[in-house]
Scaffold this active site. Sequence first.
Site, PDB file in Angstrom:
ATOM      1  N   ASP A 181       0.875  -1.122  -0.199  1.00 31.25           N
ATOM      2  CA  ASP A 181      -0.131   0.015  -0.069  1.00 31.25           C
ATOM      3  C   ASP A 181       1.034   1.284   0.037  1.00 31.25           C
ATOM      4  O   ASP A 181       1.613   1.710   1.102  1.00 31.25           O
ATOM      5  CB  ASP A 181      -0.932   0.039   1.211  1.00 31.25           C
ATOM      6  CG  ASP A 181      -1.832   0.981   1.322  1.00 31.25           C
ATOM      7  OD1 ASP A 181      -1.339   2.034   0.935  1.00 31.25           O
ATOM      8  OD2 ASP A 181      -2.862   1.088   1.716  1.00 31.25           O
ATOM      9  N   HIS A 182       1.042   1.845  -1.056  1.00 28.45           N
ATOM     10  CA  HIS A 182       2.267   2.906  -1.281  1.00 28.45           C
ATOM     11  C   HIS A 182       1.895   4.044  -0.249  1.00 28.45           C
ATOM     12  O   HIS A 182       2.962   4.722   0.043  1.00 28.45           O
ATOM     13  CB  HIS A 182       2.490   3.070  -2.603  1.00 28.45           C
ATOM     14  CG  HIS A 182       1.485   4.087  -3.450  1.00 28.45           C
ATOM     15  ND1 HIS A 182       0.379   3.670  -3.885  1.00 28.45           N
ATOM     16  CD2 HIS A 182       1.255   5.370  -3.375  1.00 28.45           C
ATOM     17  CE1 HIS A 182      -0.399   4.512  -4.271  1.00 28.45           C
ATOM     18  NE2 HIS A 182       0.146   5.686  -3.966  1.00 28.45           N
ATOM     19  N   HIS A 244      -5.962   2.767   1.161  1.00 29.39           N
ATOM     20  CA  HIS A 244      -5.247   3.792   1.519  1.00 29.39           C
ATOM     21  C   HIS A 244      -5.937   4.578   2.571  1.00 29.39           C
ATOM     22  O   HIS A 244      -5.196   4.849   3.689  1.00 29.39           O
ATOM     23  CB  HIS A 244      -4.779   4.996   0.479  1.00 29.39           C
ATOM     24  CG  HIS A 244      -4.322   4.098  -0.560  1.00 29.39           C
ATOM     25  ND1 HIS A 244      -3.242   3.290  -0.731  1.00 29.39           N
ATOM     26  CD2 HIS A 244      -4.858   4.252  -2.085  1.00 29.39           C
ATOM     27  CE1 HIS A 244      -2.850   2.986  -1.982  1.00 29.39           C
ATOM     28  NE2 HIS A 244      -3.790   3.604  -2.646  1.00 29.39           N
TER      29      HIS A 244
END
Length: 501
Positions: A181-182, A244
Site C-alpha cells: 500500500d504505497h 489507503h
Amino acid sequence: MNNDNRTYCSIVIFGATGDLANRKLFPSIYSLYKKGKLNENFSVIGVARRELDNEAFRNNVRTSIQESKIELVDNVETFLSHFHYVSFDVTDKQHYQDLNMLLHDLEGQFNIPGNRMFYMAMAPEFFGTIASYLKSEGVTNDQGWNRLIIEKPFGHDLPSAQKLNNDIREAFQEDEIYRIDHYLGKAMVQNIEVIRFANAIFEPLWNNRYISNIQITSSESLGVEDRGGYYDQAGALRDMVQNHMLQMVSLLAMEPPISLTTEEIRSEKIKVLRAIKRMTVDEVDQYFVRGQYDEGNIYGKDVPAYRSENKVDPQSNTETFVAGKLSINNFRWAGVPIYIRTGKRMTEKSTKVVIQFKELPMNLYYKSEDNMHPNLLIIHIQPDEGISIVLNGKKLNIPGETTPVKLDYCNNCLDESNNPEAYEKLLYDAILGDSTNFTHWDEVALSWQFVDTIYKAWENNKVSDFPNYRSGTMGPKVADDLLAEDGFHWWPILDDSDYSI
Ligand code: NAP
C-alpha cells in the site's frame, strides 16, 4: 558502500515493460544503488511477453531513470549490467525453468546467496498463477529467502481477496508476502506514529475528551486518464477507501504499541479495523455518500465528464468520489466522528489529515460563534509534507479579539532530493525483510468486510443524479451535508487557506 549482506538478492519483476516498473521501480532501485544501500551483490530480472534483448531492456531502464527526477552518475553502466530480461507469457509454465536457470547463473555471477524477491507488477488476474508456477517449477529457492511483493488491487471484494490469498499462500507463507500500500511508504504517513508517540503534547489529547472530529481528505485533480477500463470496474471506494484511507484511519486511531516491532504495530492497527462500527446495508446511506464528476475546469483547462472519458461506459454508475463518516467503538474514540473523502477531478491534488480539537469549556474571549476558532493539527501528506498547528492569537491593535495563527513545519521544503520516494522506501524495507509498512492479510480482510457492505447497499440502490459534482470542485453537496448534520464543515485543503470558520 553498504556491506549489509541482507541486501544481497535477486529481484524478479513480472511486468517489467509496464508503467509501474518504468515509472517507479527502476528509478527506486537506482536511487538505492546510488545511495549505497544496494551494493554490487544484486541482480534484476525483468519478465514480460514482448521480445527484448538485455541491451534494449537496459536502455529502457536508463530512460526511465532519466525521466524520473534522479540524476544519473558515472556508475550507471555498472548498475545497468545487473539488469537482465527474459521474455515469456507468465501463464506458460515451461518458461519458469529458464527463469530459474538464469537466477542460478546470476547468483553465481554476483555472489548472491539465493535470496529471491518476486515483484508482481502486473494485472492482478496473474498473481495466483505466477505464485503457483514459481512454487511448482522450483523457482522459489530453499537456499535463501523468498519474498513476494504484490500490488493493489488485492481482490475486488472479500471473497475474491480470500481466493487470491489462498492461491498465493499455496506458495508463500504469510511472512513472505509483502502487500504494497504505497501510502504506507509516504514520509508523513510513517510520521503519524512519530507525531503521536514521540510528542508529549499530543498523546494526552489524542482521545474523545479533547478531539471533536478527524477529517481525512485525499483529492486528485486528475481524472481517470488512460485507466478508464480498470477504474470503471473499481470506483473510488475500492481504489482508495479499502486500502489507503482505512490504513490512515488505523494509524491515526491505534493504541500505542508496546514496542515498534511489526507484530505489535500490526496488532494495534488490526484492533482499530475491528473496532470500526459496522453498518447494515440499510444504514449505509446515513454514513456514506458518493459522487461522479461532470465536465468542468481545472487549472484553467476545460475537462470532460467521467462518462465521456476513454473506455468508460457512457451510462456508468461508478463513483469517482466517496465521503463517509466512521465511528470507532472503543474507549478512546467513542463519540468522535472520523470523516473521510476522496475523489478524482477535485480542486487540487492533496492528501491531508485535519484533527479538530474541542473548544475550551469556558473561553474568556468568546463573543460569538464567529470569533471562535478551534485548534487544528493538520498533517500534510502529499504533495507538501509537514504539519501545521492552528492556534488562537491576539488580533493586533484590537483588545480582547483573537485571530487564528498557523504554525507550519515543512518536511520536504529544504532538500527534496534526499526525500526517498514511497516505492524506494518500501522496496528497501522488503529487501531487509521489514514488513511493518505492508498490509497483513487480516487488515485486508477486515477492510474488505467493511467496504463490501457499502457496495451491497450501492448495488441495490443505483443513483439517479450522477454526475453530481463539477470537475474542479471539492465534490458533491451531499458530502458537505454529511458534516453539517453534525455541526461541522470540511476544513480547506489549500495551504494558504484562511482557517477562520
Ligand atoms: P501495465 O503498464 O499494463 O503493465 C503490465 C505489464 O505486464 C507489462 O509489462 C506487460 O508486458 C506485462 N504482461 C501482461 N500480460 C503478460 C503475460 N501474460 N505474461 C507476461 N507479461 C505480461 O500495468 P501497470 O500500470 O504497470 O500496473 C501493474 C500492477 O501494478 C497492476 O496490478 C496495477 O493495478 C498496479 N499498480 C500500478 C500503479 C501505476 O502507477 N502504474 C499504481 C498502483 C498499482 P507485455 O505486454 O510485454 O507482456
